[in-house]
Design a protein around this motif. Structure first.
Motif, PDB file in Angstrom:
ATOM      1  N   ALA A  43     -31.961 -11.515 -33.848  1.00  0.00           N
ATOM      2  CA  ALA A  43     -32.587 -10.907 -32.677  1.00  0.00           C
ATOM      3  C   ALA A  43     -32.972  -9.478 -32.991  1.00  0.00           C
ATOM      4  O   ALA A  43     -32.221  -8.756 -33.656  1.00  0.00           O
ATOM      5  CB  ALA A  43     -31.639 -10.953 -31.487  1.00  0.00           C
ATOM      6  N   TYR A  44     -34.145  -9.077 -32.522  1.00  0.00           N
ATOM      7  CA  TYR A  44     -34.645  -7.726 -32.701  1.00  0.00           C
ATOM      8  C   TYR A  44     -35.033  -7.170 -31.333  1.00  0.00           C
ATOM      9  O   TYR A  44     -35.749  -7.826 -30.567  1.00  0.00           O
ATOM     10  CB  TYR A  44     -35.877  -7.704 -33.601  1.00  0.00           C
ATOM     11  CG  TYR A  44     -35.666  -8.244 -34.993  1.00  0.00           C
ATOM     12  CD1 TYR A  44     -35.465  -7.387 -36.064  1.00  0.00           C
ATOM     13  CD2 TYR A  44     -35.679  -9.613 -35.226  1.00  0.00           C
ATOM     14  CE1 TYR A  44     -35.268  -7.890 -37.356  1.00  0.00           C
ATOM     15  CE2 TYR A  44     -35.484 -10.123 -36.507  1.00  0.00           C
ATOM     16  CZ  TYR A  44     -35.283  -9.262 -37.562  1.00  0.00           C
ATOM     17  OH  TYR A  44     -35.088  -9.760 -38.819  1.00  0.00           O
ATOM     18  N   ALA A  45     -34.562  -5.971 -31.041  1.00  0.00           N
ATOM     19  CA  ALA A  45     -34.933  -5.318 -29.788  1.00  0.00           C
ATOM     20  C   ALA A  45     -36.274  -4.621 -29.961  1.00  0.00           C
ATOM     21  O   ALA A  45     -36.508  -3.935 -30.958  1.00  0.00           O
ATOM     22  CB  ALA A  45     -33.868  -4.302 -29.386  1.00  0.00           C
ATOM     23  N   VAL A  70     -36.558 -10.640 -21.869  1.00  0.00           N
ATOM     24  CA  VAL A  70     -37.402 -11.784 -22.178  1.00  0.00           C
ATOM     25  C   VAL A  70     -37.275 -12.062 -23.670  1.00  0.00           C
ATOM     26  O   VAL A  70     -37.481 -11.168 -24.499  1.00  0.00           O
ATOM     27  CB  VAL A  70     -38.875 -11.511 -21.818  1.00  0.00           C
ATOM     28  CG1 VAL A  70     -39.773 -12.623 -22.344  1.00  0.00           C
ATOM     29  CG2 VAL A  70     -39.033 -11.379 -20.311  1.00  0.00           C
ATOM     30  N   CYS A  71     -36.918 -13.284 -24.018  1.00  0.00           N
ATOM     31  CA  CYS A  71     -36.686 -13.662 -25.413  1.00  0.00           C
ATOM     32  C   CYS A  71     -37.801 -14.590 -25.886  1.00  0.00           C
ATOM     33  O   CYS A  71     -38.088 -15.600 -25.242  1.00  0.00           O
ATOM     34  CB  CYS A  71     -35.342 -14.368 -25.569  1.00  0.00           C
ATOM     35  SG  CYS A  71     -33.932 -13.379 -25.028  1.00  0.00           S
ATOM     36  N   TYR A  72     -38.398 -14.245 -27.026  1.00  0.00           N
ATOM     37  CA  TYR A  72     -39.423 -15.107 -27.611  1.00  0.00           C
ATOM     38  C   TYR A  72     -39.294 -15.006 -29.118  1.00  0.00           C
ATOM     39  O   TYR A  72     -38.666 -14.078 -29.642  1.00  0.00           O
ATOM     40  CB  TYR A  72     -40.821 -14.686 -27.136  1.00  0.00           C
ATOM     41  CG  TYR A  72     -41.880 -15.746 -27.328  1.00  0.00           C
ATOM     42  CD1 TYR A  72     -41.741 -16.996 -26.735  1.00  0.00           C
ATOM     43  CD2 TYR A  72     -43.005 -15.508 -28.104  1.00  0.00           C
ATOM     44  CE1 TYR A  72     -42.699 -17.980 -26.909  1.00  0.00           C
ATOM     45  CE2 TYR A  72     -43.971 -16.485 -28.278  1.00  0.00           C
ATOM     46  CZ  TYR A  72     -43.818 -17.714 -27.686  1.00  0.00           C
ATOM     47  OH  TYR A  72     -44.765 -18.686 -27.867  1.00  0.00           O
ATOM     48  N   HIS A  73     -39.892 -15.943 -29.837  1.00  0.00           N
ATOM     49  CA  HIS A  73     -39.643 -15.995 -31.280  1.00  0.00           C
ATOM     50  C   HIS A  73     -40.605 -15.149 -32.110  1.00  0.00           C
ATOM     51  O   HIS A  73     -40.446 -15.062 -33.326  1.00  0.00           O
ATOM     52  CB  HIS A  73     -39.661 -17.451 -31.783  1.00  0.00           C
ATOM     53  CG  HIS A  73     -40.892 -18.213 -31.427  1.00  0.00           C
ATOM     54  ND1 HIS A  73     -41.110 -18.716 -30.173  1.00  0.00           N
ATOM     55  CD2 HIS A  73     -41.973 -18.568 -32.172  1.00  0.00           C
ATOM     56  CE1 HIS A  73     -42.271 -19.347 -30.148  1.00  0.00           C
ATOM     57  NE2 HIS A  73     -42.808 -19.268 -31.339  1.00  0.00           N
ATOM     58  N   VAL A  74     -41.591 -14.527 -31.485  1.00  0.00           N
ATOM     59  CA  VAL A  74     -42.475 -13.584 -32.164  1.00  0.00           C
ATOM     60  C   VAL A  74     -42.780 -12.443 -31.199  1.00  0.00           C
ATOM     61  O   VAL A  74     -42.692 -12.605 -29.980  1.00  0.00           O
ATOM     62  CB  VAL A  74     -43.804 -14.232 -32.628  1.00  0.00           C
ATOM     63  CG1 VAL A  74     -43.566 -15.229 -33.741  1.00  0.00           C
ATOM     64  CG2 VAL A  74     -44.542 -14.879 -31.461  1.00  0.00           C
ATOM     65  N   SER A  75     -43.133 -11.287 -31.750  1.00  0.00           N
ATOM     66  CA  SER A  75     -43.624 -10.220 -30.894  1.00  0.00           C
ATOM     67  C   SER A  75     -45.054 -10.566 -30.483  1.00  0.00           C
ATOM     68  O   SER A  75     -45.749 -11.327 -31.169  1.00  0.00           O
ATOM     69  CB  SER A  75     -43.601  -8.880 -31.628  1.00  0.00           C
ATOM     70  OG  SER A  75     -43.921  -7.835 -30.743  1.00  0.00           O
ATOM     71  N   THR A  76     -45.500 -10.043 -29.354  1.00  0.00           N
ATOM     72  CA  THR A  76     -46.805 -10.408 -28.812  1.00  0.00           C
ATOM     73  C   THR A  76     -47.571  -9.159 -28.391  1.00  0.00           C
ATOM     74  O   THR A  76     -46.977  -8.092 -28.175  1.00  0.00           O
ATOM     75  CB  THR A  76     -46.652 -11.322 -27.583  1.00  0.00           C
ATOM     76  OG1 THR A  76     -46.017 -10.575 -26.531  1.00  0.00           O
ATOM     77  CG2 THR A  76     -45.844 -12.565 -27.915  1.00  0.00           C
ATOM     78  N   PRO A  77     -48.885  -9.269 -28.262  1.00  0.00           N
ATOM     79  CA  PRO A  77     -49.679  -8.110 -27.814  1.00  0.00           C
ATOM     80  C   PRO A  77     -49.237  -7.553 -26.467  1.00  0.00           C
ATOM     81  O   PRO A  77     -49.314  -6.349 -26.238  1.00  0.00           O
ATOM     82  CB  PRO A  77     -51.104  -8.668 -27.744  1.00  0.00           C
ATOM     83  CG  PRO A  77     -51.119  -9.785 -28.734  1.00  0.00           C
ATOM     84  CD  PRO A  77     -49.753 -10.412 -28.644  1.00  0.00           C
ATOM     85  N   TYR A  97     -37.229  -6.729 -23.981  1.00  0.00           N
ATOM     86  CA  TYR A  97     -37.868  -7.784 -24.767  1.00  0.00           C
ATOM     87  C   TYR A  97     -37.115  -7.925 -26.092  1.00  0.00           C
ATOM     88  O   TYR A  97     -36.825  -6.933 -26.758  1.00  0.00           O
ATOM     89  CB  TYR A  97     -39.335  -7.453 -25.063  1.00  0.00           C
ATOM     90  CG  TYR A  97     -40.105  -7.006 -23.852  1.00  0.00           C
ATOM     91  CD1 TYR A  97     -40.630  -7.936 -22.950  1.00  0.00           C
ATOM     92  CD2 TYR A  97     -40.300  -5.647 -23.600  1.00  0.00           C
ATOM     93  CE1 TYR A  97     -41.325  -7.517 -21.829  1.00  0.00           C
ATOM     94  CE2 TYR A  97     -40.995  -5.230 -22.486  1.00  0.00           C
ATOM     95  CZ  TYR A  97     -41.505  -6.161 -21.597  1.00  0.00           C
ATOM     96  OH  TYR A  97     -42.178  -5.742 -20.479  1.00  0.00           O
ATOM     97  N   LEU A  98     -36.817  -9.164 -26.450  1.00  0.00           N
ATOM     98  CA  LEU A  98     -36.183  -9.438 -27.726  1.00  0.00           C
ATOM     99  C   LEU A  98     -36.990 -10.485 -28.481  1.00  0.00           C
ATOM    100  O   LEU A  98     -37.474 -11.453 -27.885  1.00  0.00           O
ATOM    101  CB  LEU A  98     -34.759  -9.975 -27.546  1.00  0.00           C
ATOM    102  CG  LEU A  98     -33.713  -9.067 -26.899  1.00  0.00           C
ATOM    103  CD1 LEU A  98     -32.393  -9.829 -26.765  1.00  0.00           C
ATOM    104  CD2 LEU A  98     -33.519  -7.799 -27.708  1.00  0.00           C
ATOM    105  N   VAL A  99     -37.141 -10.276 -29.769  1.00  0.00           N
ATOM    106  CA  VAL A  99     -37.630 -11.326 -30.661  1.00  0.00           C
ATOM    107  C   VAL A  99     -36.402 -12.049 -31.193  1.00  0.00           C
ATOM    108  O   VAL A  99     -35.537 -11.434 -31.813  1.00  0.00           O
ATOM    109  CB  VAL A  99     -38.455 -10.744 -31.826  1.00  0.00           C
ATOM    110  CG1 VAL A  99     -38.847 -11.852 -32.805  1.00  0.00           C
ATOM    111  CG2 VAL A  99     -39.695 -10.028 -31.307  1.00  0.00           C
ATOM    112  N   VAL A 100     -36.300 -13.337 -30.887  1.00  0.00           N
ATOM    113  CA  VAL A 100     -35.121 -14.125 -31.272  1.00  0.00           C
ATOM    114  C   VAL A 100     -35.597 -15.386 -31.966  1.00  0.00           C
ATOM    115  O   VAL A 100     -36.349 -16.173 -31.384  1.00  0.00           O
ATOM    116  CB  VAL A 100     -34.263 -14.516 -30.043  1.00  0.00           C
ATOM    117  CG1 VAL A 100     -32.971 -15.191 -30.513  1.00  0.00           C
ATOM    118  CG2 VAL A 100     -33.954 -13.306 -29.189  1.00  0.00           C
TER     119      VAL A 100
END
Length: 241
Positions: free
Chosen positions: A15-17, A199-206, A227-230
């Motif tokens: 996970a990345y913040a 909000v957790c998603y598997h990629v960062s988004t625009p 927002y977390l990339v997980v």
């Protein structure tokens, strides 16, 4: 890639913040939102179960929101006739609901932390409607935000072949879906009734990148929105957007 070093790698997930505010929300560990898209091959039952196990270890409560709206619109935009699109959309919704339910069941006692809800269940709620209205006005008023939304649709369509004559239809359908989803990026704590939420998603988004900027022209995320990339540690970011 989101900001900084991985803050967790338990259960083979990392996970990345996405910035300091998201790090604060992560540290509070109060609530996570996990959106599950219909027709997205990333969300296998096993992967969902692993993601939920990870979330249950780090957050007090979890909302899993699965897509059940605008799917037929997108399928028609891609060139399917309306009848076939309706049948295919129903099949995809049944599938995503089944996979998500079974993934939650695999949590055992930790399943008590999880609420599983379809996107459409929020449309009549006053909290959601208020944020959705702000989002619509902001997209109309801000070229910068509108561009981020268009980039988001392109991100979701990456790797999918779209005939040139259908691009305007697909972009319109994609934006319609995105506007339904966007309120959760703006104020999921307010919509879901929690003190803070990631909000957790598997990629960062625009869209996440837009809200990370300090000078928002017309629309800012709630101060308790993170927002977390997980994603699985072994997963390749280009595999399933």
């Amino acid at each position: 890639m989101a900001d900084g070093q991985p803050v967790d790698s338990a259960d083979a997930f990392q996970a990345y913040a996405s910035g300091p505010r998201s790090q604060e929300v992560w540290d509070q560990g109060e609530h996570a939102v996990i959106g599950v898209s219909a027709g997205n091959s990333y969300f296998t039952q096993d992967r969902l179960a692993g993601l939920l196990r990870w979330a249950a270890r780090h957050f007090a409560t979890i909302d899993v929101i699965y897509t059940d709206v605008h799917i037929d619109t997108m399928l028609v935009a891609l060139g399917n006739d309306a009848g076939h699109a309706a049948k295919l959309a129903k099949s995809q919704i049944r599938d995503v609901r089944r996979r998500t339910r079974r993934a939650v069941e695999r949590l055992g006692a930790s399943a008590e932390k999880v609420r599983m809800q379809p996107m459409s269940s929020f449309f009549e709620r006053a909290e959601y409607q208020a944020v959705r209205s702000r989002v619509g006005e902001a997209v109309d008023a801000s070229e910068r935000l509108a561009t981020a939304c268009k980039e988001m649709v392109h991100h979701f369509l990456d790797g999918r072949e779209v005939p040139g004559e259908r691009v305007p239809h697909v972009m319109g359908a994609g934006l319609e879906y995105l506007l339904a989803e966007l309120p959760f990026f703006v104020d999921s704590p307010g919509i879901l009734g929690v003190g803070s939420s990631a909000v957790c998603y598997h990629v960062s988004t625009p869209i996440v990148e837009y809200f990370k900027e300090p000078d928002h022209d017309v629309l800012s995320a709630a101060p308790n929105q993170g927002y977390l990339v997980v994603r699985p540690a072994a997963w390749s970011a280009g595999a399933d957007a």
